[in-house]
Design a protein around this motif. Structure first.
Motif, PDB file in Angstrom:
ATOM      1  N   MET A  26       0.785  -1.344  -0.005  1.00 59.73           N
ATOM      2  CA  MET A  26      -0.142   0.032  -0.061  1.00 59.73           C
ATOM      3  C   MET A  26       0.823   1.266  -0.002  1.00 59.73           C
ATOM      4  SD  MET A  26      -3.024   1.049   0.111  1.00 59.73           S
ATOM      5  CE  MET A  26      -4.097  -0.323   0.611  1.00 59.73           C
ATOM      6  N   PRO A  27       0.722   2.039  -1.092  1.00 55.63           N
ATOM      7  CA  PRO A  27       1.585   3.273  -1.265  1.00 55.63           C
ATOM      8  C   PRO A  27       1.218   4.265   0.215  1.00 55.63           C
ATOM      9  CG  PRO A  27       0.297   3.242  -2.923  1.00 55.63           C
ATOM     10  CD  PRO A  27      -0.088   2.030  -1.860  1.00 55.63           C
ATOM     11  N   ASP A  28       2.372   4.847   0.668  1.00 53.28           N
ATOM     12  CA  ASP A  28       2.390   5.679   1.910  1.00 53.28           C
ATOM     13  C   ASP A  28       2.413   7.153   1.554  1.00 53.28           C
ATOM     14  OD1 ASP A  28       2.885   6.848   4.302  1.00 53.28           O
ATOM     15  OD2 ASP A  28       4.896   6.040   4.599  1.00 53.28           O
ATOM     16  N   LEU A  29       1.197   7.769   1.875  1.00 52.77           N
ATOM     17  CA  LEU A  29       1.038   9.329   1.373  1.00 52.77           C
ATOM     18  C   LEU A  29       1.352  10.082   2.612  1.00 52.77           C
ATOM     19  CD1 LEU A  29      -2.153   8.797  -0.889  1.00 52.77           C
ATOM     20  CD2 LEU A  29       0.230   8.551  -1.432  1.00 52.77           C
ATOM     21  N   SER A  30       1.857   9.584   3.732  1.00 50.19           N
ATOM     22  CA  SER A  30       2.148  10.551   5.008  1.00 50.19           C
ATOM     23  C   SER A  30       2.903  11.502   4.734  1.00 50.19           C
ATOM     24  CB  SER A  30       2.549   9.552   5.982  1.00 50.19           C
ATOM     25  OG  SER A  30       4.079   8.957   5.730  1.00 50.19           O
ATOM     26  N   SER A  31       3.950  11.567   3.693  1.00 44.72           N
ATOM     27  CA  SER A  31       4.608  12.717   3.505  1.00 44.72           C
ATOM     28  C   SER A  31       4.006  14.006   2.676  1.00 44.72           C
ATOM     29  CB  SER A  31       5.640  12.178   2.412  1.00 44.72           C
ATOM     30  OG  SER A  31       5.341  11.859   1.147  1.00 44.72           O
ATOM     31  N   PHE A  32       2.631  13.760   2.501  1.00 45.11           N
ATOM     32  CA  PHE A  32       1.849  14.851   2.023  1.00 45.11           C
ATOM     33  C   PHE A  32       0.843  15.289   3.004  1.00 45.11           C
ATOM     34  CE2 PHE A  32       2.972  12.308  -1.620  1.00 45.11           C
ATOM     35  CZ  PHE A  32       3.290  13.307  -2.745  1.00 45.11           C
ATOM     36  N   PRO A  33       1.311  16.403   3.595  1.00 48.34           N
ATOM     37  CA  PRO A  33       0.552  17.257   4.648  1.00 48.34           C
ATOM     38  C   PRO A  33      -1.032  17.128   4.293  1.00 48.34           C
ATOM     39  CG  PRO A  33       2.543  18.178   4.394  1.00 48.34           C
ATOM     40  CD  PRO A  33       2.512  17.294   3.494  1.00 48.34           C
ATOM     41  N   ILE A  34      -1.280  17.381   3.062  1.00 42.79           N
ATOM     42  CA  ILE A  34      -2.698  17.428   2.742  1.00 42.79           C
ATOM     43  C   ILE A  34      -3.679  16.148   3.099  1.00 42.79           C
ATOM     44  CG2 ILE A  34      -2.643  16.697   0.227  1.00 42.79           C
ATOM     45  CD1 ILE A  34      -4.302  18.940  -0.433  1.00 42.79           C
ATOM     46  N   THR A  35      -2.992  15.210   3.183  1.00 40.95           N
ATOM     47  CA  THR A  35      -3.929  13.839   3.312  1.00 40.95           C
ATOM     48  C   THR A  35      -4.130  13.993   5.288  1.00 40.95           C
ATOM     49  OG1 THR A  35      -2.018  12.671   3.949  1.00 40.95           O
ATOM     50  CG2 THR A  35      -2.593  12.785   1.874  1.00 40.95           C
ATOM     51  N   LYS A  36      -3.709  14.816   5.816  1.00 45.43           N
ATOM     52  CA  LYS A  36      -4.291  14.908   7.145  1.00 45.43           C
ATOM     53  C   LYS A  36      -5.303  15.548   7.310  1.00 45.43           C
ATOM     54  CE  LYS A  36       0.557  14.523   9.180  1.00 45.43           C
ATOM     55  NZ  LYS A  36       1.332  14.270   8.040  1.00 45.43           N
ATOM     56  N   ARG A  37      -5.665  16.504   6.599  1.00 47.74           N
ATOM     57  CA  ARG A  37      -6.965  17.336   6.532  1.00 47.74           C
ATOM     58  C   ARG A  37      -8.081  16.522   5.731  1.00 47.74           C
ATOM     59  NH1 ARG A  37      -8.022  23.230   7.048  1.00 47.74           N
ATOM     60  NH2 ARG A  37     -10.253  23.604   6.187  1.00 47.74           N
ATOM     61  N   TRP A  38      -7.641  16.099   4.547  1.00 45.02           N
ATOM     62  CA  TRP A  38      -8.363  15.373   3.700  1.00 45.02           C
ATOM     63  C   TRP A  38      -8.018  14.041   3.269  1.00 45.02           C
ATOM     64  CZ3 TRP A  38      -7.004  20.425   2.345  1.00 45.02           C
ATOM     65  CH2 TRP A  38      -8.054  21.418   2.317  1.00 45.02           C
ATOM     66  N   PRO A  39      -8.263  12.961   4.376  1.00 49.27           N
ATOM     67  CA  PRO A  39      -7.540  11.606   4.408  1.00 49.27           C
ATOM     68  C   PRO A  39      -7.957  10.824   3.155  1.00 49.27           C
ATOM     69  CG  PRO A  39      -8.606  12.267   6.640  1.00 49.27           C
ATOM     70  CD  PRO A  39      -9.144  13.240   5.510  1.00 49.27           C
ATOM     71  N   ALA A  40      -7.129   9.975   2.793  1.00 49.90           N
ATOM     72  CA  ALA A  40      -7.137   9.071   1.644  1.00 49.90           C
ATOM     73  C   ALA A  40      -7.911   7.766   2.260  1.00 49.90           C
ATOM     74  CB  ALA A  40      -5.973   8.916   1.119  1.00 49.90           C
ATOM     75  N   ALA A  41      -9.137   7.384   1.890  1.00 49.23           N
ATOM     76  CA  ALA A  41      -9.698   6.321   1.925  1.00 49.23           C
ATOM     77  C   ALA A  41      -9.031   5.157   1.553  1.00 49.23           C
ATOM     78  CB  ALA A  41     -11.191   6.237   1.815  1.00 49.23           C
TER      79      ALA A  41
END
Length: 232
Positions: free
Chosen positions: A1-16
């Motif tokens: 599963m790709p790790d998108l944690s380096s993109f802060p935008i995913t903290k406000r708009w989380p990836a399902a």
């Protein structure tokens, strides 16, 4: 599963589902370019509504992906170098998705060059000029007593429509086959209705353009992309 944690935008708009393209957008003429292209290509994606309010587009999370404070933006977890990539600017997104899929960018180098020139025609001409037309004809600029700004953008919109009218003579799509140029241009033509400016720019006099927009709006992928993400 790709790790998108380096993109802060995913903290406000989380990836399902972090394995699919993440779209951050709102259904404006620029915003729907990305959603329509994603629908047309069939790429799996997840849409996040980012409104035009300062609380969204000027938030630290959104600015981390697009410092220009504009929708749309995307994260592709499966970037070209084997790592996730974030992109902003609607034209850049169209080109990127076209290259990724090999769709709607032409079959030859010459095709791509011609499609790209019409994409840039929208990015540098239709988008900015129609946007200013909307401001000075319908929104706050309409309150300005000096008629010259309004006249300038009305006349420029007429000129740009005339360019399209000539280009569409004898063809269904702007650069031959359906392409990212159409996905860029047609939503802005539709925007003239939102600006209540069709009559003032002589919309009905441009028969080729009118038929062209009708063809575009009849496409199932367009119909879905125009309401993705939903406004409400």
């Amino acid at each position: 599963m790709p790790d998108l944690s380096s993109f802060p935008i995913t903290k406000r708009w989380p990836a399902a589902d972090p394995s699919v393209i993440q779209l951050y957008s709102f259904p404006t003429p620029n915003g729907v370019k990305a959603s329509i292209m994603l629908e047309e290509t069939g790429l799996p994606y997840e849409a996040h509504k980012v409104t035009l309010a300062d609380a969204d587009v000027k938030s630290p999370e959104f600015l981390s992906l697009n410092p220009n404070k504009k929708i749309p933006a995307i994260i592709d977890p499966n970037g070209p170098d084997g790592a996730p990539i974030g992109l902003f600017e609607s034209g850049a997104i169209l080109l990127y998705l076209g290259e990724k899929t090999g769709k709607f960018i032409g079959q030859t180098a010459s095709d791509k060059a011609h499609i790209t020139q019409w994409l840039m025609f929208q990015m540098g001409g239709i988008g900015p000029m129609f946007g200013q037309l909307g401001f000075f004809y319908k929104f706050a600029g309409a309150e300005i007593d000096d008629p010259r700004p309004r006249e300038r953008y009305v006349n420029e919109a007429k000129r740009l429509l005339a360019v399209l009218e000539g280009q569409l003579a004898g063809r269904d799509w702007i650069a031959g086959e359906y392409s990212i140029a159409d996905i860029a241009i047609a939503p802005w033509l539709r925007g003239l209705d939102f600006y209540e400016a069709r009559e003032v720019v002589g919309w009905d006099d441009n028969k080729n353009v009118v038929a062209y927009l009708d063809r575009f709006l009849a496409r199932p992928a367009v119909q879905t992309g125009l309401v993705t993400p939903p406004r409400d």
